[in-house]
Design a protein around this motif. Structure first.
Motif, PDB file in Angstrom:
ATOM      1  N   LYS A 130     -14.694  -7.214  -8.992  1.00 45.88           N
ATOM      2  CA  LYS A 130     -14.094  -6.095  -9.205  1.00 45.88           C
ATOM      3  C   LYS A 130     -14.891  -4.936  -8.268  1.00 45.88           C
ATOM      4  CE  LYS A 130     -12.515  -6.491 -14.107  1.00 45.88           C
ATOM      5  NZ  LYS A 130     -12.733  -6.133 -15.346  1.00 45.88           N
ATOM      6  N   VAL A 131     -15.964  -4.901  -8.294  1.00 50.54           N
ATOM      7  CA  VAL A 131     -16.824  -3.805  -7.501  1.00 50.54           C
ATOM      8  C   VAL A 131     -16.513  -3.919  -5.840  1.00 50.54           C
ATOM      9  CG1 VAL A 131     -19.065  -3.061  -6.725  1.00 50.54           C
ATOM     10  CG2 VAL A 131     -18.700  -3.875  -8.971  1.00 50.54           C
ATOM     11  N   SER A 132     -16.255  -5.308  -5.436  1.00 49.28           N
ATOM     12  CA  SER A 132     -15.938  -5.565  -4.174  1.00 49.28           C
ATOM     13  C   SER A 132     -14.573  -5.080  -3.740  1.00 49.28           C
ATOM     14  CB  SER A 132     -16.107  -7.194  -3.938  1.00 49.28           C
ATOM     15  OG  SER A 132     -15.659  -7.262  -2.567  1.00 49.28           O
ATOM     16  N   LEU A 133     -13.751  -5.526  -4.881  1.00 49.05           N
ATOM     17  CA  LEU A 133     -12.073  -5.076  -4.470  1.00 49.05           C
ATOM     18  C   LEU A 133     -11.832  -3.492  -4.407  1.00 49.05           C
ATOM     19  CD1 LEU A 133     -10.142  -7.932  -6.354  1.00 49.05           C
ATOM     20  CD2 LEU A 133     -10.672  -7.878  -3.919  1.00 49.05           C
ATOM     21  N   SER A 134     -12.647  -2.952  -5.418  1.00 45.57           N
ATOM     22  CA  SER A 134     -12.363  -1.518  -5.604  1.00 45.57           C
ATOM     23  C   SER A 134     -13.115  -0.586  -4.590  1.00 45.57           C
ATOM     24  CB  SER A 134     -13.191  -1.077  -6.874  1.00 45.57           C
ATOM     25  OG  SER A 134     -12.669  -1.609  -8.126  1.00 45.57           O
ATOM     26  N   HIS A 135     -14.168  -1.403  -3.840  1.00 43.96           N
ATOM     27  CA  HIS A 135     -14.798  -0.614  -2.533  1.00 43.96           C
ATOM     28  C   HIS A 135     -14.901  -1.674  -1.450  1.00 43.96           C
ATOM     29  CE1 HIS A 135     -16.047   2.708  -5.479  1.00 43.96           C
ATOM     30  NE2 HIS A 135     -16.060   1.531  -6.265  1.00 43.96           N
TER      31      HIS A 135
END
Length: 378
Positions: free
Chosen positions: A69-74
């Protein structure tokens, strides 16, 4: 490597790791990001006004977050905190820059490029400042705002569970996880069914719960990062108890690999853990010898159990298989995960061992507190 992908994933790529990542990309256990603390605001020398400090970049643990989620959000993987506000005549003390908060999963270790561990975030809401903001302009800085810290850090996730399953592919770990818990892992009759860690929870009649982590099957040379060795071995580090799961019929990845008996398999698993991190073999360990429902299993089990009755049960094995420090199993359980045979004694023993380890830890804490109190009295 080609034959591995052909057999396991029916691909022609030479890189097993990349194929697994492409097919099962929804699990991510490491992420490298760039963080930049905010710069301080400019001071106002004629009035003695101080600029606001730059904001910090903060990493916070949350049980609801994943690195995916961190990777996809940023997508840029870049995080910058706010700049401090300049000092003004109407507001001599500049406002501090806004902090930037990065929410990550519980179990993340924050590591700098030079290997320095900034924090182990093992509990919800634990936090660490990874990039401090710069000081606002003042007399000491010649009224110039200072630049904030800038660096790259790696977010390295290691699963936290009470029990970690360790075994070669197709040993029945996923079946065992499903039998002991309410999880529904993928189960099939080919190696590497599990290509990402699976978590389950084992329930007891008094509502006690124990978490279980089914780690993807290792192969020989996992400590050298063969297959996806390091990526999966690291998840063993934060488990409290290791459960070796071994097929009584032994294991052979393909006709290009040597056949390994059940005892060979135990020794190789022991060696892989020892070579990856020697301290892992000192963890509490239990051995589950699985697939007792298969033909000829009873006879094979008798021979294996005879070996484990010996003080040095690896004595007859070749030097390239036998570990230098044998694991001391707390108990050995013949089971059939498929039919549910022998699981209740295994569940009971796991609980007993974890309770014993918890009590030892409490005793160590009490002793440390007593030593600390005694030293302060002196």
């Amino acid at each position: 490597m080609v034959f591995l992908t052909r057999i396991l994933l029916k691909k022609t790529s030479k890189d097993v790791s990349s194929v697994i990542r492409k097919r099962f990309g929804n699990f991510q256990d490491t992420l490298r990001i760039y963080v930049k603390g905010g710069s301080g605001g400019m001071g106002l020398p004629s009035y003695g006004g101080q600029g606001g400090n730059g904001g910090d970049v903060i990493v916070v643990a949350s049980p609801k977050m994943t690195l995916r989620k961190v990777s996809l959000s940023h997508p840029s993987k870049r995080f910058s905190a706010g700049t401090g506000v300049n000092s003004r005549v109407r507001r001599l003390q500049g406002i501090r820059g806004a902090d930037t908060v990065i929410t990550v999963p519980v179990g993340v270790t924050v590591v700098t490029d030079d290997g320095q561990i900034l924090a182990d975030l093992n509990e919800a809401n634990q936090r660490v400042v990874v990039a401090k903001g710069g000081q606002g302009g003042c007399f000491r800085t010649d009224w110039n705002g200072m630049r904030g810290e800038r660096k790259s850090v790696k977010l390295d996730l290691k699963l936290i569970a009470d029990v970690g399953f360790v075994g070669f592919p197709n040993a029945g770990k996923s079946t065992l996880l499903g039998a002991l818990s309410r999880s529904e892992p993928k189960i099939a009759d080919y190696p590497f069914t599990t290509v990402k860690p699976q978590i389950g929870v084992m329930h007891y009649s008094d509502r006690r719960q124990i978490s279980l982590a089914d780690l993807p099957g290792l192969i020989e040379g996992a400590h050298l990062n063969r297959g996806m060795g390091h990526r999966f071995l690291k998840h063993v580090e934060r488990t409290k108890l290791l459960l070796f799961v071994v097929d009584i019929n032994g294991f052979q990845l393909s006709d290009k690999w040597l056949y390994r008996s059940a005892l060979d398999t135990v020794a190789l698993l022991n060696s892989e853990l020892e070579l990856y991190k020697p301290e892992l073999v000192s963890k509490p360990c239990v051995l589950a010898i699985n697939k007792l429902d298969t033909e000829g299993a009873d006879e094979k089990l008798g021979k294996v159990m005879e070996k484990f009755e010996e003080e040095d049960y690896y004595s007859d094995l070749a030097e390239d298989i036998a570990p230098s420090v044998p694991v001391k199993f707390r108990d050995i359980f013949p089971i059939s995960a498929k039919e549910g045979t022998g699981l209740e004694p295994l569940k009971s023993k796991i609980r007993v061992i974890l309770d014993e380890e918890a009590e030892r830890e409490r005793q160590r804490d009490r002793q440390e507190q007593q030593k600390h109190a005694a030293s302060e009295e002196r």
